[in-house]
Design an enzyme around this catalytic site. Structure first.
Site, short mmCIF file in Angstrom:
data_model
loop_
_atom_site.label_atom_id
_atom_site.label_comp_id
_atom_site.label_asym_id
_atom_site.label_seq_id
_atom_site.Cartn_x
_atom_site.Cartn_y
_atom_site.Cartn_z
N LYS A 90 0.84 -1.21 0.00
CA LYS A 90 0.00 0.00 0.00
C LYS A 90 0.87 1.26 0.00
O LYS A 90 0.57 2.23 -0.70
CB LYS A 90 -0.95 -0.03 1.21
CG LYS A 90 -2.04 -1.10 1.04
CD LYS A 90 -2.76 -1.48 2.32
CE LYS A 90 -3.69 -2.67 2.08
NZ LYS A 90 -4.28 -3.23 3.30
N GLN A 134 -4.28 -1.88 9.67
CA GLN A 134 -4.16 -3.18 9.00
C GLN A 134 -4.80 -4.28 9.86
O GLN A 134 -4.49 -4.43 11.04
CB GLN A 134 -2.68 -3.50 8.73
CG GLN A 134 -2.44 -4.78 7.96
CD GLN A 134 -3.05 -4.77 6.55
OE1 GLN A 134 -2.93 -3.79 5.82
NE2 GLN A 134 -3.70 -5.86 6.17
N ASP A 157 -10.60 3.16 4.29
CA ASP A 157 -10.61 1.70 4.08
C ASP A 157 -12.02 1.14 4.36
O ASP A 157 -12.25 -0.06 4.19
CB ASP A 157 -9.59 1.05 5.01
CG ASP A 157 -9.15 -0.33 4.53
OD1 ASP A 157 -9.23 -0.58 3.32
OD2 ASP A 157 -8.74 -1.15 5.38
#
Ligand code: NAP
Length: 316
Positions: A90, A134, A157
């Site tokens: 990313k 994450q 996200d």
């Protein structure tokens, strides 16, 4: 001069009819049994196009913001090598489009409170446009509480309950990156989902559940399966579109899936293996996502797109 008696004319017509029937039936059988190979839904290729577009948008943002780059903060808790790889991918993608990635590493024993503090300070930092925590975090951490602590305008996200609820209600929100990437890929290939029966295998908060809501919003009829589902192969066999989101290599067998279905494999297991036994399906499905090169690149492209959108909104 040709003279036909009645009986020879009838015989002639009969022969022509039989010939026509034979040609028609051969043509029909050919078209029924010889299915075309499925279309490869090229997530990697589309992600490259998206990155090229994003690079242009990032340049415009920088011109308008006195050279400041859009910033995606990535939080990695602990030392899981797969998670570290995803965060690195990313960060690399951010740099390719001219964005800044701000990595934050927290140790394996980090508490929920410490992680909440880190999120709090990123929420308050006006230079940060998006926050990625994450998944998964170590077991002592309350992941849901931490996801829900991310400010909605920085939840690029799409992991917060607030964002999920807004998305499910068709209000403006950043969608969960993986299912949103899948929807964009299907849209790119003009796969009309309206009226299709979609079967999603998996119901995790970041993948299966938002996938089901997005498919429903696109007017598919959705069945969601999970570890307690009874008679999974039969349900999968009813699908016009199957989404594999289980986390078990080739768990969904090719012979469960009917001819002409759209096959979306969101799974990514060690060795680059998906959740669906794909090889035998390639010749008889309508379309399929390869693993790798299908859903994975679209997840990252969606995360970047949503961060650029957040940066554009912050400028207004
Ligand atoms: P997860 O949180 O472990 O969820 C797995 C889901 O599969 C659960 O809902 C579970 O049901 C269901 N399941 C497990 N065993 C089953 C069985 N025997 N029959 C039917 N359903 C079963 O995993 P996830 O985070 O959603 O990830 C799923 C896969 O997607 C993984 O391979 C992951 O690597 C991949 N992934 C890829 C990307 C990408 O960018 N490409 C992003 C995220 C995830 P229960 O709810 O009943 O336990």
């Amino acid at each position: 001069m040709l003279v036909f008696c009645e009986s020879s004319t009838e015989r002639f017509i009969d022969k022509v009819e039989k010939l026509c029937q034979r040609i028609f039936s051969e043509f029909r059988d050919d078209n029924l049994t010889k299915t075309m190979p499925g279309i490869l839904l090229d997530g990697k290729g589309l992600a490259l196009q998206i990155e090229a577009d994003l690079a242009v948008r990032v340049t415009r943002i920088r011109e308008a913001a006195g050279c400041a780059k859009p910033v995606l903060a990535t939080i990695l808790v602990g030392d899981d090598p797969a998670s570290a790889t995803y965060v690195k991918l990313k960060g690399d993608a951010c740099r390719r489009v001219g964005m800044e990635s701000r990595p934050i590493f927290l140790h394996q024993e980090t508490t929920t409170e410490k992680l909440l503090e880190a999120i709090e300070s990123l929420n308050a930092d006006e230079h940060v446009h998006g926050i990625l925590l994450q998944h998964p975090v170590p077991p002592q951490i309350d992941e849901r509480q931490c996801f829900d602590h991310i400010a909605i305008e920085k939840d690029v996200d799409g992991v917060s309950s607030h964002g999920f609820g807004r998305m499910a209600m068709k209000e403006s929100a950043y969608g969960s990156a993986t299912p949103a990437g899948i929807m964009r890929l299907l849209g790119h290939y003009e796969i009309d989902l309206s009226g299709l029966h979609a079967v999603v295998v998996g119901r995790s908060p970041i993948l299966g559940k938002p996938m089901a809501a997005m498919l429903l919003n696109a007017d598919a009829t959705v069945t969601v399966c999970h570890s307690r589902t009874v008679n999974l192969p039969t349900l999968v066999g009813l699908a016009d579109i199957v989404v594999g989101a289980v986390g078990k290599p080739e768990f969904i067998k090719a012979d469960w899936i009917k001819d002409g279905a759209v096959v979306v494999d969101a799974g990514y297991n060690p060795g680059g293996i998906g959740d669906i036994e794909l090889e035998p399906l390639k010749e008889r499905c309508r379309a399929y996502t390869p693993v790798p090169g299908g859903v994975g690149p679209m997840t990252i492209a969606t995360l970047l797109t949503q961060t650029v959108e957040a940066a554009e909104k912050a400028l207004r």
